[in-house]
Write a protein that holds these residues in place. Sequence first.
Motif, PDB file in Angstrom:
ATOM      1  N   THR A  68       7.755  -5.347  17.759  1.00 36.05           N
ATOM      2  CA  THR A  68       6.822  -4.222  17.816  1.00 36.05           C
ATOM      3  C   THR A  68       7.258  -3.263  18.924  1.00 36.05           C
ATOM      4  O   THR A  68       7.671  -3.691  20.006  1.00 36.05           O
ATOM      5  CB  THR A  68       5.377  -4.706  18.052  1.00 36.05           C
ATOM      6  OG1 THR A  68       4.492  -3.596  17.970  1.00 36.05           O
ATOM      7  CG2 THR A  68       5.203  -5.375  19.400  1.00 36.05           C
ATOM      8  N   ILE A  69       7.161  -1.979  18.632  1.00 38.36           N
ATOM      9  CA  ILE A  69       7.658  -0.943  19.544  1.00 38.36           C
ATOM     10  C   ILE A  69       6.629   0.177  19.601  1.00 38.36           C
ATOM     11  O   ILE A  69       6.064   0.565  18.571  1.00 38.36           O
ATOM     12  CB  ILE A  69       9.007  -0.374  19.071  1.00 38.36           C
ATOM     13  CG1 ILE A  69       9.971  -1.502  18.684  1.00 38.36           C
ATOM     14  CG2 ILE A  69       9.641   0.520  20.140  1.00 38.36           C
ATOM     15  CD1 ILE A  69      11.125  -1.048  17.817  1.00 38.36           C
ATOM     16  N   GLY A  70       6.381   0.690  20.788  1.00 43.60           N
ATOM     17  CA  GLY A  70       5.453   1.807  20.908  1.00 43.60           C
ATOM     18  C   GLY A  70       4.887   1.905  22.308  1.00 43.60           C
ATOM     19  O   GLY A  70       5.558   1.571  23.289  1.00 43.60           O
ATOM     20  N   THR A  71       3.642   2.338  22.413  1.00 39.00           N
ATOM     21  CA  THR A  71       3.017   2.555  23.718  1.00 39.00           C
ATOM     22  C   THR A  71       1.627   1.938  23.765  1.00 39.00           C
ATOM     23  O   THR A  71       0.926   1.858  22.752  1.00 39.00           O
ATOM     24  CB  THR A  71       2.912   4.058  24.040  1.00 39.00           C
ATOM     25  OG1 THR A  71       2.176   4.716  23.001  1.00 39.00           O
ATOM     26  CG2 THR A  71       4.281   4.684  24.177  1.00 39.00           C
ATOM     27  N   THR A  90      -4.073  -0.692  22.138  1.00 41.37           N
ATOM     28  CA  THR A  90      -3.096  -0.021  21.294  1.00 41.37           C
ATOM     29  C   THR A  90      -3.486  -0.216  19.835  1.00 41.37           C
ATOM     30  O   THR A  90      -4.180  -1.178  19.491  1.00 41.37           O
ATOM     31  CB  THR A  90      -1.674  -0.555  21.555  1.00 41.37           C
ATOM     32  OG1 THR A  90      -0.722   0.295  20.915  1.00 41.37           O
ATOM     33  CG2 THR A  90      -1.511  -1.975  21.021  1.00 41.37           C
ATOM     34  N   VAL A  91      -3.058   0.687  18.997  1.00 38.65           N
ATOM     35  CA  VAL A  91      -3.279   0.596  17.553  1.00 38.65           C
ATOM     36  C   VAL A  91      -2.006   0.055  16.913  1.00 38.65           C
ATOM     37  O   VAL A  91      -0.914   0.578  17.171  1.00 38.65           O
ATOM     38  CB  VAL A  91      -3.635   1.976  16.953  1.00 38.65           C
ATOM     39  CG1 VAL A  91      -3.794   1.868  15.444  1.00 38.65           C
ATOM     40  CG2 VAL A  91      -4.908   2.529  17.590  1.00 38.65           C
ATOM     41  N   ALA A  92      -2.138  -0.987  16.114  1.00 34.66           N
ATOM     42  CA  ALA A  92      -0.976  -1.602  15.465  1.00 34.66           C
ATOM     43  C   ALA A  92      -0.843  -1.081  14.034  1.00 34.66           C
ATOM     44  O   ALA A  92      -1.782  -1.172  13.239  1.00 34.66           O
ATOM     45  CB  ALA A  92      -1.120  -3.121  15.451  1.00 34.66           C
ATOM     46  N   VAL A  93       0.325  -0.520  13.728  1.00 35.83           N
ATOM     47  CA  VAL A  93       0.586   0.009  12.393  1.00 35.83           C
ATOM     48  C   VAL A  93       1.929  -0.519  11.900  1.00 35.83           C
ATOM     49  O   VAL A  93       2.744  -1.012  12.674  1.00 35.83           O
ATOM     50  CB  VAL A  93       0.589   1.556  12.388  1.00 35.83           C
ATOM     51  CG1 VAL A  93      -0.758   2.103  12.853  1.00 35.83           C
ATOM     52  CG2 VAL A  93       1.719   2.109  13.256  1.00 35.83           C
ATOM     53  N   ARG A  94       2.138  -0.379  10.614  1.00 37.29           N
ATOM     54  CA  ARG A  94       3.398  -0.840  10.014  1.00 37.29           C
ATOM     55  C   ARG A  94       4.497   0.210  10.200  1.00 37.29           C
ATOM     56  O   ARG A  94       4.280   1.402  10.009  1.00 37.29           O
ATOM     57  CB  ARG A  94       3.190  -1.094   8.520  1.00 37.29           C
ATOM     58  CG  ARG A  94       4.348  -1.822   7.843  1.00 37.29           C
ATOM     59  CD  ARG A  94       4.068  -1.999   6.359  1.00 37.29           C
ATOM     60  NE  ARG A  94       2.783  -2.626   6.138  1.00 37.29           N
ATOM     61  CZ  ARG A  94       2.572  -3.940   6.158  1.00 37.29           C
ATOM     62  NH1 ARG A  94       3.585  -4.751   6.416  1.00 37.29           N
ATOM     63  NH2 ARG A  94       1.373  -4.432   5.920  1.00 37.29           N
ATOM     64  N   SER A  95       5.682  -0.245  10.595  1.00 31.76           N
ATOM     65  CA  SER A  95       6.820   0.657  10.730  1.00 31.76           C
ATOM     66  C   SER A  95       7.337   1.060   9.355  1.00 31.76           C
ATOM     67  O   SER A  95       7.502   0.217   8.475  1.00 31.76           O
ATOM     68  CB  SER A  95       7.936  -0.013  11.531  1.00 31.76           C
ATOM     69  OG  SER A  95       9.107   0.772  11.505  1.00 31.76           O
ATOM     70  N   VAL A 113       1.539   1.080  18.455  1.00 28.41           N
ATOM     71  CA  VAL A 113       2.753   0.281  18.326  1.00 28.41           C
ATOM     72  C   VAL A 113       3.046   0.087  16.849  1.00 28.41           C
ATOM     73  O   VAL A 113       2.128  -0.065  16.038  1.00 28.41           O
ATOM     74  CB  VAL A 113       2.627  -1.093  19.035  1.00 28.41           C
ATOM     75  CG1 VAL A 113       2.528  -0.923  20.532  1.00 28.41           C
ATOM     76  CG2 VAL A 113       1.450  -1.901  18.502  1.00 28.41           C
ATOM     77  N   GLU A 114       4.328   0.117  16.507  1.00 30.52           N
ATOM     78  CA  GLU A 114       4.743  -0.080  15.124  1.00 30.52           C
ATOM     79  C   GLU A 114       5.365  -1.462  14.976  1.00 30.52           C
ATOM     80  O   GLU A 114       6.234  -1.851  15.767  1.00 30.52           O
ATOM     81  CB  GLU A 114       5.730   1.007  14.707  1.00 30.52           C
ATOM     82  CG  GLU A 114       5.104   2.399  14.695  1.00 30.52           C
ATOM     83  CD  GLU A 114       5.956   3.418  13.962  1.00 30.52           C
ATOM     84  OE1 GLU A 114       7.081   3.061  13.525  1.00 30.52           O
ATOM     85  OE2 GLU A 114       5.502   4.568  13.804  1.00 30.52           O
ATOM     86  N   ILE A 115       4.893  -2.202  13.978  1.00 29.23           N
ATOM     87  CA  ILE A 115       5.388  -3.556  13.718  1.00 29.23           C
ATOM     88  C   ILE A 115       6.480  -3.480  12.658  1.00 29.23           C
ATOM     89  O   ILE A 115       6.276  -2.930  11.569  1.00 29.23           O
ATOM     90  CB  ILE A 115       4.241  -4.477  13.248  1.00 29.23           C
ATOM     91  CG1 ILE A 115       3.143  -4.515  14.317  1.00 29.23           C
ATOM     92  CG2 ILE A 115       4.764  -5.874  12.960  1.00 29.23           C
ATOM     93  CD1 ILE A 115       1.921  -5.325  13.904  1.00 29.23           C
TER      94      ILE A 115
END
Length: 314
Positions: A68-71, A90-95, A113-115
Motif C-alpha cells: 500500500t502506498i500513499g499518505t 487514511t482512506v484505503a482504495v484499490r490501485s 493509500v492505494e492497495i
Amino acid sequence: MLVLGEVLTSLLPTSAALPADVGVRLLALTTGAQVLRSDRPMPCVVSPERLTGVDCQIPIGSQRTARTIGTVTTRALLVGGHVLQSSARTVAVRSTQNRRLPWSYYLARPSTVEIVGRYRERDTAEAFLAATPASPLLNLGAIAGHTAERVRASSMIDSRVPFRSGRTTLRWIAVLADDAARPDSVTFTVEGEGRRTVRVHAHGDALADVVALCEDLALHDWLLTTLTGMVARAPLSGPRASAALDRIRPAFDHLLHLWMPGARLETGIRRFWEQLEQHAGFGRQWTTTVQRIRDHLALSTLRELGRLTGPASS
C-alpha cells in the motif's frame, strides 16, 4: 469507502490545565497553518493536519498482506487544557495501476493509500483491526505517536502531572456507503489493556464527521477508563478511606467537567452515541462511578466534622 484510523489519548504532562492561548501555540505544529480553537461547550484546540507518506504492507486477511502506498493524515487535539489526543487516518482504495507511481501522484490525493492487488474490503478492515503492527505493516499508531511526542517535547509543558493515568489506543474502521439498505451501526469493543476497536457503518456521512466521532469516543473512553481505574486502585472503604479519596480528588478537579459525550459533534452524527449508550452504557457507568465517589466524599466529610466537633454534650 473504507477509512482506517487510530487515536491515542493520554494526560498531557502538565501540572495545571493549559490556557487556550498557550494550547494554540503548543499545537502550532506546521508553520503558517491555522490552529483551530473553540471554547464552547468545552475548551478544545486542534492542530493543523499533516501528511505522512507511507510505502508498506497492509493486512488484507488471515496471514495475507498487500503493498500500500500513499499518505496518512495526522492531527493533535488538546481538550480542556489537560487531555492530549493524537489522531491518524487514511482512506484505503484499490490501485488502478498495480505499481508504484511518482510521489506527486499520491500527494495530489491526500489522506489516501492505494492497495496494490486484489483484496476484499471487509477482510481488510477486520485484518487491520486485529493486526499487531510491526515493520513492514502499516502502523497508524506509530505515526500518531510521533505527533504526540512532538507535543510532549515542548518547553511549554512543565512535565508534572496532577495524577497517574495511562494511555488508551482506539483503532477504528469506517465503511461509508450509499447503500440505504444497510442500517447505520457502531460497535465499540474493549480488546485489552488500554486497547479498543470501533467499527462504523454509515450511510452518507461526511468523513470529517466520522473522524470527529471516533476522536470523541476515544476521549470519553479515556475519561471513563481513567476514573474507574483510580477508583479500583483506591480502597474507598476501610481505615485508609480518607487517603484514598485524596488520591481521587484531582480527577474531580481536572476531569469531571470534560464529560460531554457528543457535545462537539454535528447533530446528525450524534445518533451513533445514542446507539452506544444502549449497548455499552458509557454514561451509566460514568454516572454510577461519580456518584459513588461523591457519596464517599460526603461520608468522609461527615466523619471529619464529627471528629473535630467531638461527641455532643448532654
